[in-house]
Design an enzyme around this catalytic site. Structure first.
Site, PDB file in Angstrom:
ATOM      1  N   ASN A 199       0.568  -1.098   0.082  1.00  0.00           N
ATOM      2  CA  ASN A 199       0.000  -0.138  -0.006  1.00  0.00           C
ATOM      3  C   ASN A 199       0.828   1.109  -0.175  1.00  0.00           C
ATOM      4  O   ASN A 199       0.895   2.216   1.000  1.00  0.00           O
ATOM      5  CB  ASN A 199      -0.964  -0.003   1.160  1.00  0.00           C
TER       6      ASN A 199
ATOM      7  N   ASP B  11      -0.087  -5.571  12.398  1.00  0.00           N
ATOM      8  CA  ASP B  11      -0.838  -4.955  11.349  1.00  0.00           C
ATOM      9  C   ASP B  11      -0.407  -3.503  11.390  1.00  0.00           C
ATOM     10  O   ASP B  11      -1.251  -2.382  11.490  1.00  0.00           O
ATOM     11  CB  ASP B  11      -2.215  -5.086  11.633  1.00  0.00           C
TER      12      ASP B  11
END
Length: 418
Positions: free
Chosen positions: A96, A306
């Site tokens: 990303n 995460d």
């Protein structure tokens, strides 16, 4: 120079020294000797730390770093330092960025930028071009260049046939496909777990059903195609059951859970603090209990931070406008260790994720490469903003009590201490 770790308790179920307190001598990046007592010689760096424990190096399978394109959030250089000081000798980096990591040259750029760092960087390349979910990216070329898996970070593949084709195609080179568990049509504009808290707070709800429908679809496709599927960051009790049943059928499916979904509930949203805005959203106490049980009984394979740094301009805004994501590398161990026993979860940071993503795990034994995490499992701290090492400060654990302290790592023939 050699390094001597003094009085270290070894936590490694694959090692003949598991649960034993030993001295460990490391020379030229390898474990030269393990014994009850090793004499200190010249040109040896002595490491004596309070209640020192060591394990195989930890591997985080979901880390976002920003660079290229979002260096204001985090650079690769600083991100790798943060990872090392947080106990991780390897991280898998999400796609990303800007541009999205969806080509051979993009993968090679990431690997080159991380050369010679103590913590090893492994790219997860995008599954689709520009992560738009329309056309599949050049998976095989990217795997040849060093990508270890393929997935569009926090974006579901809505096209059923595209997911089917990806699972079929990746089998040609034993590729690992990731599928984010969210059905956008059901989720709509939901930003919080649909339930009592979202209703009380007037926040648009995203029901757990969004996750269940997507996982069920992916499992049906996997049963049809074969191949290997990894479902990242599940967040509900029902998801655990769905994956448990699929594993009983013999499907090659694995999953991960984030530290914040293991430890925090949607009760945290009452302050409208955007540091608790995550994707998937934080769920309920019942979900947390099921997720923790899923780790203990082996249904959940991996625990991940995460880690997703978001700059202040996109976090210090109204809750509904803030970007999803939290940083988690610095707090991962202390948070997990607060709710689970060390021996219940250490394999979820070491052996299991490395096996799933195709990395070698170096057992703590004489003659092996030294790839080691150093920590104290007992010291309790209250995490503060001043302890954040990341460039971005979007931590949900500020002012939370954590159990355990990470000292650092010995990896790639480098000792990195916090």
């Amino acid at each position: 120079m050699s390094t001597l770790l003094r009085n270290a308790t070894i936590i490694d179920a694959t090692s003949p020294y598991h649960l034993q307190k030993k001295d460990i001598l490391i020379s030229n990046g390898k474990i030269e000797k393990i014994a009850d007592a090793i004499q200190l010689k010249e040109n040896t760096n002595l490491i004596e730390l309070e209640d020192l424990h060591i394990s195989c190096g930890w591997f985080d399978t979901s880390v976002s770093l920003g660079e290229p394109g979002f260096e204001e959030r985090e650079t690769i250089k600083n991100g790798l330092q943060v990872a090392a000081k947080s106990g991780f000798t390897a991280i898998a980096v999400n796609a990303n960025t800007n541009p999205i990591i969806d080509s051979k040259s993009d993968v090679e750029f990431l690997i080159h930028k991380a050369n010679n760092s103590a913590t090893k960087l492994y790219p997860i390349a995008a599954l689709t071009q520009k992560s738009k979910g329309i056309e599949m990216a050049e998976l095989y070329d990217m795997q040849l260049s060093g990508a270890i898996a393929f997935g569009d970070y926090n974006k579901p593949i809505e096209n059923d046939n595209l997911m089917k084709v990806a699972l079929l195609y990746a089998q040609n080179f034993d590729g690992l496909v990731l599928s984010f568990p969210k059905n956008n049509a059901i989720a709509g504009e939901g930003i919080a777990n649909e339930g009592i808290n979202s209703t009380k707070l007037g926040l648009k709800g995203s029901p757990a059903l969004t996750e269940h429908i997507q996982i069920a679809r992916d499992l049906f496709l996997l049963e049809y195609t074969g191949g290997k599927l990894h479902i990242p960051t599940i967040s509900t009790a029902k998801s655990v059951e769905l994956i448990k049943d699929a594993k009983k059928k013999g499907l090659q499916v694995t999953c991960s859970v984030s530290v914040h979904h293991l430890t925090l509930t949607d009760d945290e949203l009452h302050g409208f603090d955007s540091n608790f805005k995550t994707n998937p959203p934080l769920r309920t106490k019942e979900d947390i209990k099921a997720l923790q049980k899923g780790v203990k009984n082996g249904v959940i394979d991996i625990i991940t931070s995460d880690h997703n740094p978001i700059d202040i301009e996109h976090k210090k805004v109204e809750f509904s406008e803030a970007k999803d994501g939290v940083i988690g590398l610095e707090t991962a161990f202390g948070a997990i260790n607060s709710v689970l026993d060390l021996e219940n979860f250490i394999e979820n940071l070491t052996i299991k994720p490395k096996a799933i993503f195709g990395l070698e795990n170096y057992t703590i034994a004489e003659g092996n490469k030294a790839d080691i995490t150093l920590f104290d499992p007992k010291e309790e701290i209250v995490f503060t903003n001043q302890q954040i090492l990341s460039t971005s400060k979007n931590s949900p654990f500020i002012s939370k009590k954590l159990k355990g302290k990470v000292y650092g790592v010995f990896a790639n023939n480098q000792l990195i201490l916090k």
